[in-house]
Design a protein around this motif. Structure first.
Motif, PDB file in Angstrom:
ATOM      1  N   LEU B 135       0.834  -1.204   0.000  1.00 12.51           N
ATOM      2  CA  LEU B 135       0.000   0.000   0.000  1.00 12.51           C
ATOM      3  C   LEU B 135       0.869   1.255   0.000  1.00 12.51           C
ATOM      4  CD1 LEU B 135      -2.923   1.095   0.260  1.00 12.51           C
ATOM      5  CD2 LEU B 135      -2.578   1.134   2.712  1.00 12.51           C
ATOM      6  N   VAL B 136       1.966   1.209   0.762  1.00 14.29           N
ATOM      7  CA  VAL B 136       2.834   2.381   0.854  1.00 14.29           C
ATOM      8  C   VAL B 136       3.784   2.447  -0.338  1.00 14.29           C
ATOM      9  CG1 VAL B 136       4.671   3.417   2.222  1.00 14.29           C
ATOM     10  CG2 VAL B 136       2.685   2.468   3.348  1.00 14.29           C
ATOM     11  N   GLY B 137       4.211   1.283  -0.832  1.00 14.63           N
ATOM     12  CA  GLY B 137       5.279   1.244  -1.826  1.00 14.63           C
ATOM     13  C   GLY B 137       4.837   1.354  -3.272  1.00 14.63           C
ATOM     14  N   THR B 138       3.655   0.792  -3.617  1.00 10.76           N
ATOM     15  CA  THR B 138       3.279   0.819  -5.035  1.00 10.76           C
ATOM     16  C   THR B 138       3.079   2.235  -5.585  1.00 10.76           C
ATOM     17  OG1 THR B 138       1.052   0.228  -4.299  1.00 10.76           O
ATOM     18  CG2 THR B 138       2.370  -1.513  -5.293  1.00 10.76           C
ATOM     19  N   PRO B 139       2.580   3.220  -4.783  1.00 11.68           N
ATOM     20  CA  PRO B 139       2.528   4.568  -5.356  1.00 11.68           C
ATOM     21  C   PRO B 139       3.911   5.058  -5.784  1.00 11.68           C
ATOM     22  CG  PRO B 139       1.235   4.475  -3.347  1.00 11.68           C
ATOM     23  CD  PRO B 139       1.959   3.181  -3.442  1.00 11.68           C
ATOM     24  N   ALA B 140       4.949   4.695  -5.009  1.00 16.18           N
ATOM     25  CA  ALA B 140       6.297   5.112  -5.402  1.00 16.18           C
ATOM     26  C   ALA B 140       6.648   4.546  -6.769  1.00 16.18           C
ATOM     27  CB  ALA B 140       7.313   4.652  -4.353  1.00 16.18           C
ATOM     28  N   LEU B 141       6.268   3.277  -7.013  1.00 12.98           N
ATOM     29  CA  LEU B 141       6.554   2.673  -8.315  1.00 12.98           C
ATOM     30  C   LEU B 141       5.847   3.443  -9.431  1.00 12.98           C
ATOM     31  CD1 LEU B 141       6.143  -1.104  -7.369  1.00 12.98           C
ATOM     32  CD2 LEU B 141       8.232   0.250  -7.451  1.00 12.98           C
ATOM     33  N   THR B 142       4.594   3.821  -9.181  1.00  8.08           N
ATOM     34  CA  THR B 142       3.857   4.562 -10.204  1.00  8.08           C
ATOM     35  C   THR B 142       4.491   5.926 -10.463  1.00  8.08           C
ATOM     36  OG1 THR B 142       1.866   3.457  -9.422  1.00  8.08           O
ATOM     37  CG2 THR B 142       1.562   5.318 -10.894  1.00  8.08           C
ATOM     38  N   PHE B 143       4.874   6.617  -9.376  1.00  9.60           N
ATOM     39  CA  PHE B 143       5.474   7.947  -9.552  1.00  9.60           C
ATOM     40  C   PHE B 143       6.794   7.844 -10.306  1.00  9.60           C
ATOM     41  CE2 PHE B 143       2.916   9.110  -5.666  1.00  9.60           C
ATOM     42  CZ  PHE B 143       2.033   9.889  -6.368  1.00  9.60           C
ATOM     43  N   LEU B 144       7.615   6.852  -9.940  1.00  7.70           N
ATOM     44  CA  LEU B 144       8.878   6.673 -10.654  1.00  7.70           C
ATOM     45  C   LEU B 144       8.606   6.321 -12.109  1.00  7.70           C
ATOM     46  CD1 LEU B 144      10.873   4.699  -7.947  1.00  7.70           C
ATOM     47  CD2 LEU B 144      11.319   7.025  -8.739  1.00  7.70           C
ATOM     48  N   GLY B 145       7.602   5.456 -12.323  1.00  7.09           N
ATOM     49  CA  GLY B 145       7.266   5.068 -13.688  1.00  7.09           C
ATOM     50  C   GLY B 145       6.795   6.241 -14.525  1.00  7.09           C
ATOM     51  N   SER B 146       6.150   7.223 -13.874  1.00  7.69           N
ATOM     52  CA  SER B 146       5.655   8.362 -14.650  1.00  7.69           C
ATOM     53  C   SER B 146       6.814   9.151 -15.250  1.00  7.69           C
ATOM     54  CB  SER B 146       4.780   9.258 -13.775  1.00  7.69           C
ATOM     55  OG  SER B 146       5.574   9.952 -12.826  1.00  7.69           O
ATOM     56  N   ILE B 147       7.995   9.104 -14.602  1.00 11.06           N
ATOM     57  CA  ILE B 147       9.163   9.771 -15.198  1.00 11.06           C
ATOM     58  C   ILE B 147       9.482   9.099 -16.533  1.00 11.06           C
ATOM     59  CG2 ILE B 147      11.578  10.407 -14.884  1.00 11.06           C
ATOM     60  CD1 ILE B 147      11.178  10.149 -11.904  1.00 11.06           C
ATOM     61  N   GLY B 148       9.538   7.756 -16.524  1.00  6.24           N
ATOM     62  CA  GLY B 148       9.823   7.034 -17.762  1.00  6.24           C
ATOM     63  C   GLY B 148       8.766   7.304 -18.816  1.00  6.24           C
ATOM     64  N   ALA B 149       7.500   7.345 -18.380  1.00 11.67           N
ATOM     65  CA  ALA B 149       6.424   7.606 -19.334  1.00 11.67           C
ATOM     66  C   ALA B 149       6.589   8.994 -19.949  1.00 11.67           C
ATOM     67  CB  ALA B 149       5.074   7.487 -18.635  1.00 11.67           C
ATOM     68  N   GLY B 150       7.011   9.973 -19.146  1.00 17.01           N
ATOM     69  CA  GLY B 150       7.233  11.309 -19.676  1.00 17.01           C
ATOM     70  C   GLY B 150       8.406  11.356 -20.641  1.00 17.01           C
ATOM     71  N   LEU B 151       9.450  10.589 -20.314  1.00 14.38           N
ATOM     72  CA  LEU B 151      10.638  10.599 -21.172  1.00 14.38           C
ATOM     73  C   LEU B 151      10.355   9.973 -22.524  1.00 14.38           C
ATOM     74  CD1 LEU B 151      13.438   9.619 -18.639  1.00 14.38           C
ATOM     75  CD2 LEU B 151      13.262  11.760 -19.905  1.00 14.38           C
ATOM     76  N   THR B 152       9.535   8.917 -22.542  1.00  7.37           N
ATOM     77  CA  THR B 152       9.328   8.191 -23.791  1.00  7.37           C
ATOM     78  C   THR B 152       8.123   8.701 -24.559  1.00  7.37           C
ATOM     79  OG1 THR B 152       8.059   6.550 -22.574  1.00  7.37           O
ATOM     80  CG2 THR B 152      10.377   6.070 -22.933  1.00  7.37           C
ATOM     81  N   VAL B 153       7.508   9.804 -24.098  1.00  9.75           N
ATOM     82  CA  VAL B 153       6.252  10.217 -24.718  1.00  9.75           C
ATOM     83  C   VAL B 153       6.447  10.594 -26.182  1.00  9.75           C
ATOM     84  CG1 VAL B 153       6.347  12.672 -24.124  1.00  9.75           C
ATOM     85  CG2 VAL B 153       4.152  11.541 -24.313  1.00  9.75           C
ATOM     86  N   SER B 154       7.629  11.096 -26.528  1.00  8.99           N
ATOM     87  CA  SER B 154       7.819  11.516 -27.916  1.00  8.99           C
ATOM     88  C   SER B 154       8.312  10.367 -28.799  1.00  8.99           C
ATOM     89  CB  SER B 154       8.810  12.680 -27.978  1.00  8.99           C
ATOM     90  OG  SER B 154       9.986  12.309 -27.313  1.00  8.99           O
ATOM     91  N   LEU B 155       8.540   9.193 -28.190  1.00  9.95           N
ATOM     92  CA  LEU B 155       9.000   8.054 -28.992  1.00  9.95           C
ATOM     93  C   LEU B 155       7.797   7.275 -29.483  1.00  9.95           C
ATOM     94  CD1 LEU B 155      11.829   6.792 -26.644  1.00  9.95           C
ATOM     95  CD2 LEU B 155      12.007   8.414 -28.525  1.00  9.95           C
ATOM     96  N   ARG B 156       7.928   6.713 -30.674  1.00  8.73           N
ATOM     97  CA  ARG B 156       6.811   5.952 -31.227  1.00  8.73           C
ATOM     98  C   ARG B 156       6.653   4.621 -30.502  1.00  8.73           C
ATOM     99  NH1 ARG B 156       2.612   7.998 -32.747  1.00  8.73           N
ATOM    100  NH2 ARG B 156       3.115  10.010 -33.628  1.00  8.73           N
ATOM    101  N   ARG B 157       7.773   3.926 -30.289  1.00  8.88           N
ATOM    102  CA  ARG B 157       7.697   2.599 -29.662  1.00  8.88           C
ATOM    103  C   ARG B 157       8.462   2.628 -28.351  1.00  8.88           C
ATOM    104  NH1 ARG B 157       3.995   0.538 -31.320  1.00  8.88           N
ATOM    105  NH2 ARG B 157       3.473   0.110 -33.463  1.00  8.88           N
ATOM    106  N   GLY B 158       7.907   3.311 -27.381  1.00  6.36           N
ATOM    107  CA  GLY B 158       8.588   3.414 -26.098  1.00  6.36           C
ATOM    108  C   GLY B 158       8.221   2.305 -25.138  1.00  6.36           C
TER     109      GLY B 158
END
Lengths: 248, 222, 244
Positions: B135-158
Motif C-alpha cells: 500500500l505504501v510502496g506501489t505509489p512510489a513505483l507509479t510515480f517513478l514510472g511516470s518519469i519514464g512515461a514522460g521521457l518516452t512520450v515523444s518516442l513511437r515505440r517506447g
C-alpha cells in the motif's frame, strides 16, 4: 425529433456570445527552427479584438508551426509572443488565453460525446455555453450519450469545435478547422467564428479555403528558401512575397 | 482544483473502461504469482519464505504494465497539447495522472495481494505486513514510472523502454518493501526501520516523480 | 445496414425462446436447490471429516460446472469457427464470466475444505494447479473480449484461444490419476461405478443437477443481455451514421 423553431435550417439562429475581454496578440520577429531548418524567419503580426487573420501558404511552409509556436507548443529561437490588454497580468502567458484546434481532435473514444466535452469544459476553466447547448449548436446533441468511438471524422471535428464555445477564450488558433467538415458544418463553423468576432474575440486560422469571413485579413507565408508559387493549389500567393510580414 | 478533479475522474473512468483496466493488472499479478511455484517447486515451506518477495516482484511488474501509456495516449490524440496549453501546472497534471493510474491499477493489486498470498502459504502477520508495504510502496513505483512515461512520450515505440529505464530506480522500493515484509516473520521490531525508509522513498518519489515527468514532457512536446 | 439486420433476425427468435424458457428453468432450479439443500442437511456427517464434508455438496458441483462451462464454450467456439453462427460467439462470451464464477467458487470451497483436512489453504498439486490455470484462462478470455471493442472482430481470436485452452480439460479430469496428488481421485464418474455411499451420492447428484440448471438459466440470461448489448451498440452506430 420535434421541429425546432429555427429561421435557418442549416445554422439555426445566429449565435451570440457574451462579450470577451479585449486582448491583443502581438508577435515580433518570430524565428522558429525545426530539425535544424529555419521554418519561420522574422514573422511579425498583431491580432486585436474582433480581428480575423487567415493564414495561407503552401504545404510545409510553417502554418501549423506558427500556430503551435503561438500556443507555446514549439519554442521559438528568437522573437517574442505577448499579450496586451487592460486585464492582462502576465503578457507571456499566451496559451491560457487561446483555444487551439489542431489536426487531432483530443477526444477519448471510450468516453461519451458529452463526457468528452464536459471534461474539457471543467479542465480548461472559464466555461462558456453549457455542454448540451454547445453540442446542440454543432448538431451533436442527439448523439451526446454515445461513445465518441462511434462518431465519423466530421462528427469528431464538430465535437472538437464544440469545445471552442463551451470554454471562453478570447483568441482562437485554428489549424485547418474545416478539415473533414461538410458544407453545412462549415457554415455552422463560420457562424460561430463570426459570433466570436462580434463578441470581441479574435481568431487566426490556417486554411486552404477562402473562408468568407467579412473583414478578415490574409497573411501569406512563403518559404524562405523555396520559390514562391511552387504549390499550384495556392494561386493567390503573390510571387516572391517576403517571408517577413510587415505589421499593419 | 476543479480542473484536477475533472482530470482525475476522467483518468480513472478511462482506465476502467479501456481494455479491462484494473482486471488486467490483477490478472497479470495472479499469473506472475502462480508461475513462480513452477520455477522454484511446490514446497510450501520454501514458498512461504519467498512469499513477500514473490508478491513484491509481481506487484512491481504489474504496476509497470501499461505505465508507458500514461502520457502516450494523450499525446496520440492531441489532448496533451491542450493540457500543456491550459495554464495548469504540468507537475500537478503529472501527479494527478499518476494518482489516477495508481487508483485504477495499483490499489487493486494491494487488495488482491492477501488472496494471492494464500497460494504461497504465508502467515497472517506476513500477509498483513506485505499488504501494508505494498500500500505504501506501489505509489512510489507509479510515480517513478511516470518519469519514464514522460521521457518516452515523444518516442513511437517506447513500450519496453519504460521498464528498462525505471526498474533500476525501483530497486530501493523493492529492498525496503521486501525486508519490512519478511522482518515480521522473525522479529516484529525489525519491521519499523525498513518500513519508515519505504515511506520516505515513497514521499520522495511523490515529489520528484511529477516534477521530473513534467520536465520530460515539456522537452517532448516539440 | 442490410447485413446487421440479417444478423439480428435469428437472435430475435432466440430472445423469444429465452423469455419462454427462463421462468421454467429458474423455477425448476429453485425447486432442485430446495430439495438438494434439505437432503444435504439430512445427509450423514463423515466419520473422519465431521460436518466439513458438507462443503462437498457445493465444491463438487462447482468444480463440475467449471469444466462443463468450458466445454460449452469449446462447442460454441467450434460453432463460431466452423458454422459461423452469430449466436455461437454470444454463447461463448456470455458463458465466460459464469464459468469463471463457478471456478472461483470451486477454488474457494476447496480452499476452505483443504484447511481443516490438509492443514493448508493451498497446495501446488496437479488438480488444484490445473483448475487455477482454468480460472486464469477464463479471466484472460474475458480480458480479450473487453479489449477488442468490436464484438465481431473479437469472435474469431477468442474462439481460437478457447479451443487451444480446451486441452486443459482432460488434464484437469485425469490429473488425479496421472500424478500423485493430495486431491482424492474421482469417486462419482468412474468406469467401475461410484465409490461414494448412496446416502451421500443422492444429495450430491441433486445438487449437481441444481447447479447445472442454475448455470443454464444464467447462461441464457447472459446471452440475452449480450444480444441486447450488441443491439444497443448497433443502434448507436446507426444513429451516429444516420446523423449528419
Amino acid at each position: 425529433m420535434p421541429p425546432r423553431p429555427e429561421p435557418d435550417p442549416v445554422t439555426g439562429p445566429a449565435p451570440r456570445f457574451r462579450p470577451l475581454p479585449p486582448v491583443r496578440l502581438v508577435v515580433d520577429d518570430l524565428v522558429v527552427e525545426r530539425g535544424g531548418r529555419r521554418v519561420l524567419d522574422g514573422v511579425g503580426l498583431t491580432l486585436g479584438p474582433g480581428e480575423a487573420l487567415l493564414l495561407t501558404g503552401p504545404n510545409g511552409v510553417g502554418k501549423s508551426t506558427l500556430i503551435r509556436a503561438l500556443f507555446g507548443l514549439v519554442r521559438p529561437e528568437a522573437g517574442r509572443i505577448r499579450l496586451e490588454g487592460p486585464d492582462v497580468e502576465e503578457p507571456d502567458e499566451v496559451a491560457p488565453r487561446c483555444h487551439y484546434l489542431g489536426h487531432r481532435d483530443a477526444l477519448k473514444t471510450a468516453l461519451t460525446v458529452a463526457e468528452n466535452l464536459a471534461f474539457w469544459r471543467r479542465f480548461l476553466g472559464d466555461p462558456g455555453l453549457e455542454v448540451d447547448a454547445a453540442l446542440d449548436r454543432v448538431g451533436l446533441l442527439d448523439l451526446s450519450d454515445l461513445p465518441a468511438a462511434y462518431l465519423s471524422a466530421g462528427q469528431r471535428r464538430r465535437l472538437a469545435i464544440a469545445r471552442l464555445i463551451a470554454v471562453r477564450r478570447p483568441i482562437w488558433l485554428l489549424d485547418e478547422p474545416t478539415a473533414a467538415l461538410d458544407a453545412a458544418s462549415e457554415a455552422t463553423l463560420l457562424a460561430l467564428m463570426a459570433a466570436h468576432l462580434a463578441a470581441g474575440g479574435s481568431l487566426l486560422a490556417a486554411t486552404h479555403l477562402a473562408l468568407p469571413l467579412s473583414g478578415a485579413r490574409r497573411l501569406a507565408l512563403t518559404p524562405a528558401d523555396v520559390d514562391a508559387g511552387f504549390d499550384p493549389d495556392q494561386p493567390e500567393i503573390p510571387p516572391a512575397a517576403p517571408a517577413r510580414v510587415p505589421r499593419p | 482544483m476543479s480542473a484536477m478533479l475533472a482530470l482525475y475522474v476522467r483518468e480513472v473512468r478511462l482506465a476502467v473502461r479501456v481494455g479491462g483496466g484494473a482486471l488486467m493488472g490483477v490478472l497479470f499479478f495472479l499469473i506472475v504469482v502462480s508461475v513462480i511455484p513452477f520455477a522454484v517447486g511446490p514446497d510450501l515451506n520454501l514458498l512461504s519464505r519467498l512469499g513477500p518477495a514473490v508478491l513484491w516482484i509481481g506487484a512491481l511488474l504489474a504496476t509497470l504494465l501499461g505505465l508507458d501509456r500514461l502520457f502516450e495516449a494523450d499525446r496520440d490524440d492531441g489532448a496533451l497539447d491542450l493540457i500543456a496549453g491550459s495554464g495548469q501546472p504540468l507537475e500537478l497534471v503529472a501527479l494527478v495522472k499518476a494518482l489516477a493510474h495508481w487508483t485504477a491499477t495499483g490499489l487493486p493489486l494491494v487488495l488482491a495481494a492477501p488472496l494471492f498470498s494464500l497460494f504461497l502459504a504465508m502467515t497472517p502477520e506476513t500477509i498483513g505486513s506485505t499488504m501494508l508495504t505494498l500500500l505504501v510502496g506501489t505509489p512510489a513505483l507509479t510515480f517513478l514510472g511516470s518519469i519514464g512515461a514522460g521521457l518516452t512520450v515523444s518516442l513511437r515505440r517506447g513500450g519496453l523502454l519504460v521498464p528498462i529505464l525505471i526498474l533500476p530506480f525501483c530497486i530501493p522500493v523493492l529492498i525496503f518493501g521486501v525486508s519490512a515484509s519478511t522482518a515480521v516473520q522473525f522479529d516484529p521490531a525489525a519491521f519499523h526501520t525498513p518500513f519508515y525508509l519505504l515511506c520516505a522513498v515513497s514521499l520522495v518519489a511523490a515529489v520528484t516523480g511529477p516534477i521530473a515527468a513534467a520536465a520530460a514532457l515539456r522537452g517532448g512536446l516539440d | 445496414m442490410a447485413l446487421s439486420i440479417t444478423a439480428l433476425a435469428n437472435p430475435t427468435r432466440f430472445l423469444g425462446l429465452v423469455d419462454r424458457a427462463v421462468p421454467w428453468l429458474a423455477g425448476l432450479t429453485a425447486v432442485l436447490f430446495a430439495v438438494g439443500l434439505v437432503l444435504t442437511a439430512q445427509s450423514p456427517a463423515d466419520y473422519q471429516q465431521g460436518e466439513t464434508v458438507k462443503i462437498m455438496y457445493i465444491h463438487v458441483p462447482a468444480a463440475w460446472l467449471s469444466m462443463f462451462t468450458y466445454g460449452l464454450m469449446t462447442v460454441s467456439a467450434l460453432g463460431t469457427l466452423v458454422w459461423r453462427h452469430p449466436l455461437a460467439d454470444v454463447s461463448a462470451k456470455a458463458a465466460a464470466p459464469i464459468g469463471a464464477a463457478f471456478t472461483f467458487l470451486a477454488l474457494v470451497t476447496g480452499s476452505l475444505w483443504g484447511k481443516p483436512m490438509w492443514g493448508t489453504w493451498w497446495v501446488w498439486d496437479a488438480r488444484l494447479t490445473s483448475v487455477l490455470v482454468l480460472f486464469i484462462m477464463y479471466l484472460g478470455l474475458i480480458a480479450l473480449w473487453r479489449t477488442i471493442e468490436d464484438p465481431s472482430r473479437a469472435a474469431r481470436p477468442a474462439a481460437v484461444l478457447i479451443l487451444v485452452g480446451s486441452v486443459n480439460l482432460p488434464i484437469i479430469k485425469f490429473s488425479v490419476d496421472w500424478w500423485n496428488t493430495l486431491h482424492q481421485p474421482a469417486s462419482v464418474f468412474r468406469m467401475d461405478g461410484p465409490t461414494i455411499d448412496g446416502s451421500m451420492l443422492t444429495p450430491l447428484l441433486v445438487m449437481a443437477l441444481a447447479f447445472t440448471l442454475l448455470m443454464l438459466t444464467l447462461h441464457l440470461l447472459a446471452m440475452r443481455n449480450e444480444v441486447l448489448r450488441r443491439r444497443v451498440r448497433a443502434i448507436g452506430l446507426v444513429t451516429a451514421g444516420g446523423a449528419r
